[in-house]
Design a protein around this motif. Structure first.
Motif, PDB file in Angstrom:
ATOM      1  N   LYS A 165       0.806  -1.234  -0.040  1.00 51.76           N
ATOM      2  CA  LYS A 165       0.098   0.073   0.072  1.00 51.76           C
ATOM      3  C   LYS A 165       0.799   1.326  -0.101  1.00 51.76           C
ATOM      4  N   ASN A 166       0.373   2.331  -0.283  1.00 48.47           N
ATOM      5  CA  ASN A 166       0.977   3.733  -0.367  1.00 48.47           C
ATOM      6  C   ASN A 166       1.424   4.050   1.122  1.00 48.47           C
ATOM      7  N   GLY A 167       2.925   4.354   1.081  1.00 44.86           N
ATOM      8  CA  GLY A 167       3.301   5.088   2.287  1.00 44.86           C
ATOM      9  C   GLY A 167       4.232   3.902   2.763  1.00 44.86           C
ATOM     10  N   VAL A 168       4.430   2.622   2.342  1.00 50.58           N
ATOM     11  CA  VAL A 168       4.957   1.531   2.954  1.00 50.58           C
ATOM     12  C   VAL A 168       6.487   1.853   2.919  1.00 50.58           C
ATOM     13  N   LYS A 169       7.199   1.239   4.056  1.00 51.96           N
ATOM     14  CA  LYS A 169       8.569   1.468   4.082  1.00 51.96           C
ATOM     15  C   LYS A 169       9.322   0.301   3.793  1.00 51.96           C
ATOM     16  N   ALA A 170      10.568   0.859   3.288  1.00 46.89           N
ATOM     17  CA  ALA A 170      11.664  -0.185   2.628  1.00 46.89           C
ATOM     18  C   ALA A 170      11.806  -1.478   3.518  1.00 46.89           C
ATOM     19  N   LYS A 171      11.973  -1.290   4.785  1.00 47.99           N
ATOM     20  CA  LYS A 171      12.231  -2.429   5.785  1.00 47.99           C
ATOM     21  C   LYS A 171      10.954  -3.393   5.601  1.00 47.99           C
ATOM     22  N   THR A 172       9.908  -2.758   5.695  1.00 42.79           N
ATOM     23  CA  THR A 172       8.414  -3.906   5.781  1.00 42.79           C
ATOM     24  C   THR A 172       8.785  -4.545   4.379  1.00 42.79           C
ATOM     25  N   ILE A 173       8.934  -3.986   3.217  1.00 45.23           N
ATOM     26  CA  ILE A 173       8.926  -4.719   2.036  1.00 45.23           C
ATOM     27  C   ILE A 173       9.959  -5.703   2.003  1.00 45.23           C
ATOM     28  N   ILE A 174      11.267  -5.218   2.412  1.00 44.78           N
ATOM     29  CA  ILE A 174      12.394  -6.313   2.412  1.00 44.78           C
ATOM     30  C   ILE A 174      11.856  -7.515   3.198  1.00 44.78           C
ATOM     31  N   GLN A 175      11.414  -7.262   4.474  1.00 45.66           N
ATOM     32  CA  GLN A 175      11.368  -8.530   5.114  1.00 45.66           C
ATOM     33  C   GLN A 175      10.070  -9.240   4.913  1.00 45.66           C
ATOM     34  N   ARG A 176       9.059  -8.805   3.890  1.00 47.94           N
ATOM     35  CA  ARG A 176       8.015  -9.634   3.482  1.00 47.94           C
ATOM     36  C   ARG A 176       8.501 -10.354   2.301  1.00 47.94           C
ATOM     37  N   ILE A 177       9.339  -9.691   1.383  1.00 43.24           N
ATOM     38  CA  ILE A 177       9.804 -10.486   0.350  1.00 43.24           C
ATOM     39  C   ILE A 177      10.854 -11.599   0.761  1.00 43.24           C
ATOM     40  N   SER A 178      11.645 -11.315   1.908  1.00 45.74           N
ATOM     41  CA  SER A 178      12.420 -12.260   2.285  1.00 45.74           C
ATOM     42  C   SER A 178      11.671 -13.428   2.914  1.00 45.74           C
ATOM     43  N   ARG A 179      10.629 -13.360   3.588  1.00 44.88           N
ATOM     44  CA  ARG A 179       9.714 -14.335   4.188  1.00 44.88           C
ATOM     45  C   ARG A 179       9.124 -14.925   3.055  1.00 44.88           C
ATOM     46  N   GLU A 180       8.504 -14.377   2.027  1.00 42.21           N
ATOM     47  CA  GLU A 180       7.778 -15.334   1.273  1.00 42.21           C
ATOM     48  C   GLU A 180       8.583 -15.859   0.200  1.00 42.21           C
ATOM     49  N   ALA A 181       9.663 -15.389  -0.231  1.00 47.10           N
ATOM     50  CA  ALA A 181      10.669 -16.060  -0.955  1.00 47.10           C
ATOM     51  C   ALA A 181      11.640 -17.004  -0.277  1.00 47.10           C
ATOM     52  N   GLY A 182      11.820 -17.155   0.942  1.00 51.00           N
ATOM     53  CA  GLY A 182      12.767 -17.853   1.673  1.00 51.00           C
ATOM     54  C   GLY A 182      14.098 -17.639   1.675  1.00 51.00           C
ATOM     55  N   ILE A 183      14.135 -16.200   1.629  1.00 50.89           N
ATOM     56  CA  ILE A 183      15.829 -15.636   1.443  1.00 50.89           C
ATOM     57  C   ILE A 183      16.028 -15.240   2.890  1.00 50.89           C
ATOM     58  N   PRO A 184      16.798 -15.908   3.878  1.00 51.97           N
ATOM     59  CA  PRO A 184      17.200 -15.347   5.028  1.00 51.97           C
ATOM     60  C   PRO A 184      18.142 -14.468   5.055  1.00 51.97           C
ATOM     61  N   ILE A 185      17.883 -13.216   5.933  1.00 51.20           N
ATOM     62  CA  ILE A 185      18.750 -12.201   6.030  1.00 51.20           C
ATOM     63  C   ILE A 185      19.507 -12.315   7.267  1.00 51.20           C
ATOM     64  N   ALA A 186      20.749 -12.373   7.543  1.00 53.20           N
ATOM     65  CA  ALA A 186      21.067 -12.526   9.117  1.00 53.20           C
ATOM     66  C   ALA A 186      21.334 -11.022   9.738  1.00 53.20           C
ATOM     67  N   ALA A 187      21.475 -10.002   8.767  1.00 52.37           N
ATOM     68  CA  ALA A 187      21.289  -8.766   9.272  1.00 52.37           C
ATOM     69  C   ALA A 187      20.875  -7.926   8.652  1.00 52.37           C
ATOM     70  N   LEU A 188      19.889  -6.678   9.022  1.00 53.29           N
ATOM     71  CA  LEU A 188      19.226  -5.984   8.331  1.00 53.29           C
ATOM     72  C   LEU A 188      19.393  -4.533   8.970  1.00 53.29           C
ATOM     73  N   HIS A 189      20.348  -3.612   8.254  1.00 55.25           N
ATOM     74  CA  HIS A 189      20.753  -2.432   8.975  1.00 55.25           C
ATOM     75  C   HIS A 189      20.705  -1.347   7.496  1.00 55.25           C
ATOM     76  N   LEU A 190      19.444  -0.467   7.507  1.00 56.96           N
ATOM     77  CA  LEU A 190      19.355   0.649   6.260  1.00 56.96           C
ATOM     78  C   LEU A 190      19.803   1.631   6.896  1.00 56.96           C
ATOM     79  N   LYS A 191      20.656   2.463   5.946  1.00 61.69           N
ATOM     80  CA  LYS A 191      21.134   3.809   6.163  1.00 61.69           C
ATOM     81  C   LYS A 191      19.862   4.913   6.141  1.00 61.69           C
ATOM     82  N   LYS A 192      18.983   4.564   5.411  1.00 62.27           N
ATOM     83  CA  LYS A 192      17.694   5.321   5.483  1.00 62.27           C
ATOM     84  C   LYS A 192      16.576   4.400   5.328  1.00 62.27           C
ATOM     85  N   ASN A 193      15.519   4.318   5.916  1.00 60.79           N
ATOM     86  CA  ASN A 193      14.264   3.346   5.857  1.00 60.79           C
ATOM     87  C   ASN A 193      13.301   4.210   4.584  1.00 60.79           C
TER      88      ASN A 193
END
Length: 314
Positions: A165-193
């Motif tokens: 939806k409109n106004g979604v943040k990058a971290k939310t998108i990354i976490q959803r794609i990671s979960r749905e696609a089965g791509i494990p991310i060991a550390a997630l630190h963004l300079k800007k969200n």
């Protein structure tokens, strides 16, 4: 500086300990170039890595194995490579075997070359779709021998790309794609969200999409050994090793600088092999540089006389 030499008192950087664990369903076989552990064989090769965003492919050689032990190394089996000095020793690479070359005769010695990929490559993952994709109407028709046209309609499942939806943040998108696609991310630190004011629609493969979003956020997608890590250069404490390297402790020679026109200056630092050194690692170099540096690329060299590591640092 608050950093001090953390090499344990009475310990040493020097030495050439190398160990390979072959992890099979039936158990783990351990091959080393030292006694009393393992089989005491010669192990050579290079284990590299960097921040390019793809898993590292590495090859090592094991000498003078019996035919039975050679046959244990097969494609898709898991290997763990450890190396370091006599006291500073640990994992420098791990992953699944992709190739085992036929045995080669070298003088009186015979060796096999084993290639493995450190981590799983998700670049070929298929697109993912919203689990609530819905359906669409499909019209069908055909003409009879008499010239009459018969038509009918059926319902067909419609795959809809993952949408946010409109106004979604990058971290939310990354976490959803990671979960749905089965791509494990060991550390997630963004300079800007980053906020996507008009929402976001997944129009590319999962890993490609994550990399694009990470770039939007001024950050970097990279493999650290066999883990996926998302971070950024200005966060030095994330991989702080607390190593303070001098010519007496850790450095093989004086660091050299490369400052080509138009390119960011980088340092070449050669150290005695230390498992704490991997891409993204941060340590202090007291000779020439006199500051913290971050590892961009590295190559661990395995040798029976002395293991070393060449680092490209920024």
């Amino acid at each position: 500086m608050g950093l001090k030499v953390t090499n344990p008192k009475g310990k040493t950087w020097y030495g050439a300990k190398v160990e390979v664990d072959l992890v099979l369903k039936s158990g783990t076989y351990r091959f080393t170039n030292f006694h009393p552990k393992g089989y005491g064989v010669q192990i050579t090769g290079e284990i590299s890595g960097g921040d390019g965003g793809t898993p590292a492919t590495n090859t090592f050689n094991i000498y003078n194995l019996s035919k039975a032990h050679q046959n244990l190394f097969k494609s898709k089996e898991h290997v763990i490579v450890k190396a370091g000095g006599y006291d500073l020793f640990g994992i420098i690479g791990a992953g699944n075997i992709t190739k085992v070359a036929p045995a080669v005769r070298d003088g009186e010695d015979t060796y096999i070359a084993i290639t493995f990929v450190a981590g799983k490559d998700y670049a070929k993952n298929k697109k993912i779709y919203n689990p609530y994709s819905g359906s669409k109407k499909v019209k069908h028709s055909y003409k009879t021998k008499s010239g009459r046209t018969i038509t009918w309609t059926t319902t067909k499942k419609k795959n809809i790309n993952l949408r946010f939806k409109n106004g979604v943040k990058a971290k939310t998108i990354i976490q959803r794609i990671s979960r749905e696609a089965g791509i494990p991310i060991a550390a997630l630190h963004l300079k800007k969200n980053k906020v996507y004011k008009k929402g976001y629609r997944l129009s590319s493969k999962p890993e490609t999409a994550i990399k694009a979003i990470v770039k939007d956020c001024g950050s970097r997608f990279q493999y650290r050994m066999d883990d996926i890590v998302i971070d950024y250069d200005e966060k030095p404490k994330l991989w702080q090793t607390h190593l303070y390297l001098t010519l007496k402790d850790g450095l093989v020679n004086m660091p050299t600088i490369s400052d080509e026109d138009g390119k960011k200056a980088t340092w070449t630092v050669v150290t005695y092999l230390n498992p704490l050194v991997a891409n993204g690692s941060v340590f202090y170099v007291a000779e020439n540089i006199k500051s913290l540096v971050r590892v961009k690329n590295y190559t661990h060299s395995l040798d029976d006389m002395q293991t070393t590591c060449e680092v490209e640092a920024v």
